[in-house]
Each structure stands twice: as C-alpha cells, then as structure tokens.
Design an enzyme around this catalytic site. Structure first.
Site, short mmCIF file in Angstrom:
data_model
loop_
_atom_site.label_atom_id
_atom_site.label_comp_id
_atom_site.label_asym_id
_atom_site.label_seq_id
_atom_site.Cartn_x
_atom_site.Cartn_y
_atom_site.Cartn_z
N ASN A 1 -41.23 -41.38 18.78
CA ASN A 1 -40.71 -41.77 17.45
C ASN A 1 -41.67 -42.71 16.73
O ASN A 1 -42.06 -42.47 15.59
CB ASN A 1 -39.34 -42.45 17.59
CG ASN A 1 -38.28 -41.52 18.13
OD1 ASN A 1 -38.55 -40.35 18.39
ND2 ASN A 1 -37.08 -42.02 18.30
N ASP A 2 -42.04 -43.79 17.41
CA ASP A 2 -42.93 -44.77 16.76
C ASP A 2 -44.34 -44.23 16.59
O ASP A 2 -44.99 -44.48 15.58
CB ASP A 2 -42.95 -46.09 17.54
CG ASP A 2 -41.91 -47.08 17.01
OD1 ASP A 2 -41.46 -46.90 15.86
OD2 ASP A 2 -41.53 -48.01 17.75
N GLU B 1 -47.44 -46.05 21.67
CA GLU B 1 -46.72 -45.80 20.41
C GLU B 1 -47.49 -46.34 19.20
O GLU B 1 -47.02 -46.22 18.08
CB GLU B 1 -45.31 -46.39 20.46
CG GLU B 1 -45.23 -47.79 21.01
CD GLU B 1 -43.79 -48.23 21.32
OE1 GLU B 1 -42.84 -47.61 20.81
OE2 GLU B 1 -43.64 -49.20 22.06
N CYS C 1 -40.95 -39.95 25.80
CA CYS C 1 -39.54 -40.12 25.46
C CYS C 1 -39.41 -40.14 23.94
O CYS C 1 -40.39 -40.27 23.22
CB CYS C 1 -38.98 -41.40 26.07
SG CYS C 1 -39.88 -42.87 25.61
N HIS D 1 -27.71 -48.93 16.15
CA HIS D 1 -26.84 -48.94 17.33
C HIS D 1 -25.87 -47.76 17.28
O HIS D 1 -25.65 -47.05 18.25
CB HIS D 1 -26.07 -50.27 17.32
CG HIS D 1 -25.53 -50.66 18.66
ND1 HIS D 1 -25.14 -51.94 18.94
CD2 HIS D 1 -25.29 -49.95 19.77
CE1 HIS D 1 -24.69 -51.98 20.19
NE2 HIS D 1 -24.77 -50.79 20.70
N ARG E 1 -33.06 -48.83 27.37
CA ARG E 1 -33.30 -49.80 26.28
C ARG E 1 -32.61 -51.11 26.62
O ARG E 1 -31.41 -51.26 26.38
CB ARG E 1 -32.75 -49.24 24.97
CG ARG E 1 -33.35 -47.92 24.54
CD ARG E 1 -32.74 -47.47 23.22
NE ARG E 1 -33.30 -46.22 22.74
CZ ARG E 1 -32.80 -45.02 23.02
NH1 ARG E 1 -31.72 -44.92 23.78
NH2 ARG E 1 -33.37 -43.93 22.55
#
Length: 759
Positions: free
Chosen positions: A627-628, A604, A675, A363, A470
């Site tokens: 990212n993933d 992903e 993204c 976070h 998100r």
C-alpha cells in the site's frame, strides 16, 4: 474581487436547492461583472444537450426550453473545448447560433467559462454585453475562478436534488453516483440508515412530522432550557467577568427572544417539518447572512448564532434521541463511522458501510475488511444527511455509492451479490488444502491482523501464519500508552492462537493517517512526516517497552518475527537492531530464556528499493508493504478521493520495483514476502507468485479467492503472463490483459465480479 467571490460562494452554499443556487449565481455574477446578461447552461447527461437553467437579462420564459448540443452554438463550443471563450462580436463567429426566444440578438460581446467538476463538464457560465466589448484578462480570470469555485457547489446541489426527488409522487427521482475510496471489497444493495453526530447543525436530515403541536412544544421547551442555562452561566461568572463581558450573555438572551429567529423556526415547523430541521435551516441562513457582512463586529456575531443553534439542537436531540430502525439490509452511513456504530447494528442486518470522512486505512475500514462487509470511505460529495431511508448500492471494489438505483443497475448488482455468495460458499472447502500451483510450487498464504476477532476468521479460512500483525490497533483502543504487561497479554494471545505458525509483529506504526488521541501529531504533510520507525527511534522508551513485551510473550512458543516499518536507510535499521538486541539482553537478564527472533525490514519507501541488497544483509527477511510503496512511488495519497483513481498497484513502475526487491533479497539469501491490498488481489497474486515472492499476506476475507486461483494455474504459466505484462506501459492495459488471459483459461470466477458493470 476576492471578497465578492467569497460572498457569492457563501450565498450559493446556503441555497436550499439547485434552482435557488443558480438564481443567486446569475444575479450576483452579473452585478460583479457589470454586464447586462449572466446565464448558466447545464449539460443534461440523458440528452447530452446544454440547457439554459438560469438567466438574468435574457427572457426568463426561455429557461428549460433553450438547449443545444455540444457541437452547436458558442455554449457548446466552450463546453466541448473545456476552455473559456472571449468574443468582442459574438455574431461574427462561425459557431454563433441565434435563439429568438432568448431575445439575445441585442447582445454583441460574449464571455463563457466551462463549469467542470472532477473532469466532468457540468455546464457553461456565460456573460453578455449589448455593446461591443472585449472583456479584459482580469474579468476572464474572475469568471474562470467563479466557475471553478461553483462547480462543486452545483454538483452538490444537483446531487441533493436528485436524491430528494422533484415531487412527493416520486417523479424525477434519478439514479446518482458518488465516488469515494474503496474501504472493503464487495457489493451490497440495501437501505441507508444515517447515524448523525450529536448537535451538529450541518447534518440534521429533512424529516416531515404529523403532530405539529407536539413539535412546537418541544421547541418552546428547548428555548426555555437554553434561557435558564444562559442566566445560570451569567450568574455563576458574575464575580469573574467585567460588566461589558457579561453583556455577551444578554446578547444571547436577546437572540433567544429575537422574534425573527424563533418566529422563522415556528413558521417552518407549522409547514410540517420537525423542530431540528427547522432550527438548522433558520440558524444556517442567519449565520450565512452575518458572515457576508463587511463589518468585522457583525461578522463575529455569526459564531454566537451558531452557538445558540447548537445549544438548542442539543436539547431537542436530548428530548428526541435519534432512534434508529435497522432494516434487514442496512447500509450504515455516517460522516465518520466508528467501530461502536457497527456494534449497534443487530447481527445479520448489516450489509454495507459508507463513511463521508476517513480512509481505506481507518480503523473502521480495517475492521470491515476483516468482517467481509463491503465499504466505501471518503465519499466527500455525498449529501449524507439527505439519504436516510433511501435505497443504495455500494461497490466496495471501486469505492462507489449509487442512490435511487434504476432497475438495470439493481439487476446487475443483484447478480454480483449472488455471484459473490456462491463463490464464498464454494471456496470454504479449500480450507484444509495447501496453496500449491499445478506444477507443485508452494505459496504460503498468511493473514494481516490487528484485532483478536481476526484470529477466528483467519483460521476458518486456512491461514498458515500472520504476515502482518498491526500492533498500533491495541494502542488506538486505549486512552494512554499500554504498559509492558498489557502489551504482553495481547501479544501472547496472538502468538498462542497461531502457534506453531509464524506471527510477524510490526513495531508501532503511527503517524500519517493513524493517530493516537493521547499522542497527537499535527503536521502539514503527515505521510512524509514523523511516522513509523521515525517516532519510535525518537522515543526509545516506547520502542524498548514494546519489543520487551513481544519477546516475553513469545516465551516457550518461539513463533515471533519482528518487522520494522518505514525504514528509509541503513542508519535507521542499524539503530533499530541495536535497540532490539538491547531489549533482548534485558529480557535475558531477567532469566527469561528466549531465542533471538527473526527480524525483518519493511520495504515501503522507494529509497529502500534501491538499497535492497544492503538492507537484506542486515536482516533475516524482507516484507513489502504494497500500500505505502505504491503510494510513495506514484506520489498519490490513496486516501484522497480526488486522486485515488491514480493509485494502482498494476502500474509498471510498481511491478518493476517489486521485481527488484525479490531479486535483491534472494541474491542475499533472504526470503521476501508481501502484505497489503495487492497480495489479496487474486489477479495480482499470480504476478507476485511469478516474481518469486516466498509468501503472501492479506485480509482473511480474500484468502480463499487467492488460494483457489493459485491452485488452478502453473507457475510456468504465471511467469509467462508476467513477462507479457512487463512489456506493457499502462496499468489499465496490464489489468485488462491479466483479466482476459485468466478468463480464457476458464479462471475468471474470482476476478472482481463488478468489473463487467464498470466496463
């Protein structure tokens, strides 16, 4: 041997400095191996020589004086070969070298093991024997295990020594580098302000005091307060416990009156240390002593002492609340940073963040990227309780922290910080201009958001929509699942703020490293476990409420796009689409007139890459979660500092997969966006443009840099560069090739300014 190993490591962990730690190592290993000599040689990075730093059996006067280069002596051989060496008659070996000052001519046999930490050879652990003796396999294995276990301990003790300096005059304070995970890009120079968790004995910092009498009184008051607490607890539980169980409280009271414990604390306070530090030092020493005892009952007493210590510390902290002085250039450091800690720093004073725990997806990291604050996460080797008030440099591009930087490094990073400031100012003028290449190809730039505070930043930087909202962020800030009405209000704010531009809302994506306190998921391998769409399909009541809230929030705005995370196959997608249509029907039955929004699938998981055409046929658009996808393709947990440097979206396998996704989606007439961190990297954005992605979504902070670069290049040139790098098999060479090509075109100003320092 395992028991011996455990005891040695515990004892070394409790050592107050590197010298003590090395002394314990040579003494205990010599005893355990039944040998006559045990020595530790550490590699001095400045002279590149192995220096004798501790010994049991050789002449102690040789410590610090005897040294050898990596190409001389048996110690140099062990270090340079990075493997153990076991010799029955050492003097017959061609690399044997005799040092008269050590008196080692009497020792025939030699066994040495390298001490390696994060691929860096730190030194060599050696045992020697007077008689000719071939150390057996078990002994060799023990020494190798010992050196591997001790590598981290020595690195930590060495770093702590470097941070503290070797004397009050500041002599010997050296520059030290700690590696973590990039949390938010950028560089910062400032002063460490350490925020400590409440009543944690392991993180009490060292602090000197002037008023010794006041500190002794505080300790006395804490002792009295805990005594009263124990007596009250004992009385309160008198009717519920048997006499033998109540005796535990008597044990606690005896410990509080124990002369050895309180006298030691008083002695350390009288030497000029504050009560909290003195208490921490004494309690930890007692705990380690008990933990090493063979008797199980006595070992258990360690937890009692730790509990007493925490109770005393809580009173000392209450009496002496941590009052933080925020400097003009504050770098906030904590074991685990929280958004609340960021909020405490006066506006304009915070320049950087360092968190010992946490990942690039925490976070705090998301918040830091949105706010444009350079951040390093997961700096697990940083002895953070020792660095309060010390000058730091943090490099959020590479995930590095430098303590006590020297003048050269400080000058280099001062230039980087100034370069970034000028660049940011220069890019502000781009806000109203479209992102269009020199030959007229448009590339919409969208933003990733999660907090309402992101909206203003995104609009200030000229975002053309939201590529990833998100939805888990509002879920994470509550103590229960938010209701449909609560979600509706939050989603409506986002949709209205960007109207008429599109807002892509990802359905709840928890699990992995994104936990909800009220919905705990304990798994051995959370990244391959119950997360994303897998959870919401197992809990349709959560999924339906969320989709209904999204649909109702879009009434009259019609700019909603729904995105499904972690889809691994057609079955999951079909099930998700069925639930979305059901939610839409329910909302229509309530006489709310809403068109069915576009629904997309997140790519992903590698399985989705290979099924891209089949998945594309069922949806309106696809969006790559870079990212993933990178993490799963390379089998690298990007939040693990030990392997984070293997995580690289310029890897040829990642580039090939991305090209396959774009081609597959376009073949079915569907748009493809991307993204994640890759989309916000200006150099990577050139390759994504060339591949044919229809839009890029990134953190608002990166948007102006990406826009500036894409406006300075033609799509034809981008395709030429893509074809060139697709022939290269190394991610590092791909990155270097791109950087060089852009510099040669005069477009190097948005490339990571700290890259030249690393090179």
């Amino acid at each position: 041997m395992l028991n011996t190993l455990r005891k040695i490591v515990q004892e070394v962990n409790a050592a107050k400095d590197l010298k003590t730690a090395l002394g314990i190592i040579v003494q205990r290993v010599r005893e355990a191996m039944g040998s006559q000599v045990c020595s530790v040689y550490l590699l001095d990075p400045e002279t590149n020589r192995y220096v004798l730093m501790a010994t049991e059996g050789l002449n102690k006067r040789a410590i610090g004086k005897v040294s050898m280069s990596p190409n001389e002596g048996l110690v140099g051989l062990v270090g340079s070969r990075e493997e153990p060496l076991n010799l029955e008659h050492a003097s017959e070996h061609p690399r044997y070298r005799y040092f008269a000052e050590t008196g080692e001519e009497r020792y025939a046999s030699f066994l040495g093991a390298p001490i390696i930490h994060h691929r860096r050879v730190m030194g060599v652990l050696v045992i020697q024997q007077k008689e000719r003796r071939q150390f057996d396999e078990g002994e060799e294995a023990f020494l190798v295990t010992m050196s591997a276990q001790l590598a981290g301990v020595i690195a930590h003790a060495e770093a702590t020594g470097t941070i503290r300096g070797l004397g009050k005059q500041g002599k010997g304070i050296q520059e030290a580098r700690f590696v973590g995970i990039p949390g938010a890009p950028g560089a910062a120079i400032g002063t460490a302000v350490v925020v400590l968790p409440p009543a944690d004995l392991d993180v009490v910092p060292d602090k000197s005091i002037e008023d010794i009498d006041a500190e002794l009184k505080r300790f006395d008051n804490a002792l009295a307060a805990v005594r009263i607490d124990m007596q009250k607890l004992s009385t309160k539980l008198a009717t519920q416990l048997r006499p033998e169980e109540r005796a535990l409280f008597d044990v606690y009271l005896m410990m509080l009156d124990d002369a050895s414990l309180s006298k030691e604390v008083v002695r350390i306070i009288k030497s000029g240390h504050w009560a909290q530090g003195a208490l921490s030092q004494v309690v930890k020493a007692h705990v380690h002593r008990f933990e090493m005892m063979d008797d199980a009952y006595l070992r258990e007493r360690a937890s009692d002492i730790r509990d007493i210590g925490r109770r005393l510390l809580a009173y000392l902290q209450e009496d002496h609340q941590q009052t933080l002085e925020y400097q003009d250039n504050t770098i906030l450091v904590s074991e685990e940073l929280t958004p609340a800690m960021l909020g405490e720093v006066p506006e304009g004073k915070l320049v950087g963040l360092v968190s010992v725990l946490g990942s690039g997806n925490s976070h705090v990291a998301i918040l830091a990227r949105a706010m444009g604050i350079p951040t390093v996460m997961g700096a697990v080797d940083l002895p953070y309780s020792k660095i309060d008030g010390i000058e730091l440099i943090i490099d959020g591009y590479h995930g590095e922290v430098f303590t006590n930087p020297g003048p050269i490094l400080r000058k280099q990073y001062t230039e980087v910080v100034e370069e970034e400031r000028q660049l940011t100012q220069g890019l502000d003028s781009l806000r109203a201009l479209p992102c269009e290449t020199l030959d007229g190809q448009r590339m919409p730039l969208w933003v990733n958001t999660g907090l309402f505070a992101d909206v203003a930043r995104a609009q200030k930087r000229g975002a053309e929509g939201v590529g990833l909202y998100r939805t888990e962020v509002p879920f994470m800030s509550k103590e229960r699942f938010p209701s449909e009405k609560e979600q509706l209000v939050i989603y409506r704010e986002q949709l209205a703020a960007f109207h008429p531009q599109p807002v892509t809302m990802r359905t709840l994506d928890i699990g992995g490293d994104k936990a909800l306190s009220y919905f705990p998921i304990k798994e051995q391998n959370p990244f391959l476990g119950w997360r994303g769409i897998r959870i919401t399909l197992d809990h349709p009541e959560i999924f339906l409420v969320q989709v209904r809230a999204m649909l109702k929030a879009s009434e009259g705005l019609n700019n909603l796009r729904i995105l499904l995370p972690m889809i691994s196959g057609l079955h999951e997608l079909e099930e998700s689409l069925h639930l979305i249509h059901r939610a839409w029907s329910e909302v229509r039955d309530e006489e709310i007139d809403i068109a069915m929004p576009p629904v997309g699938v997140m790519i992903e998981i590698p399985a989705a890459v290979y099924q891209i055409r089949e998945l594309s046929r069922l949806v309106d658009f696809v969006s790559v979660g870079s990212n993933d996808l990178t993490q799963y393709l390379l089998a690298v947990d990007r939040n693990n500092p030990r392997v984070a440097d293997l995580y690289d979206f310029f890897h040829p396998a990642v580039l090939q997969a991305l090209r396959q996704v774009v081609d597959g989606a376009h073949a079915e007439g569907k748009s493809a966006s991307i993204c994640g961190e890759m989309a916000g990297d200006p150099v990577a954005a050139v390759l994504l443009l060339a591949m044919g992605f229809d839009s890029l979504s990134m953190n608002a902070t990166n948007l102006p840099k990406v826009k500036w670069l894409l406006r300075q290049i033609s799509s034809a040139k981008a395709r030429e560069l893509l074809e060139q790098v697709m022939q290269i098999d190394s991610p590092h060479i791909i990155r270097s090739t791109m950087n060089l090509a852009l510099r040669n075109l005069g477009l190097g100003r948005v490339i990571n300014p700290a890259a030249s320092i690393q090179a």
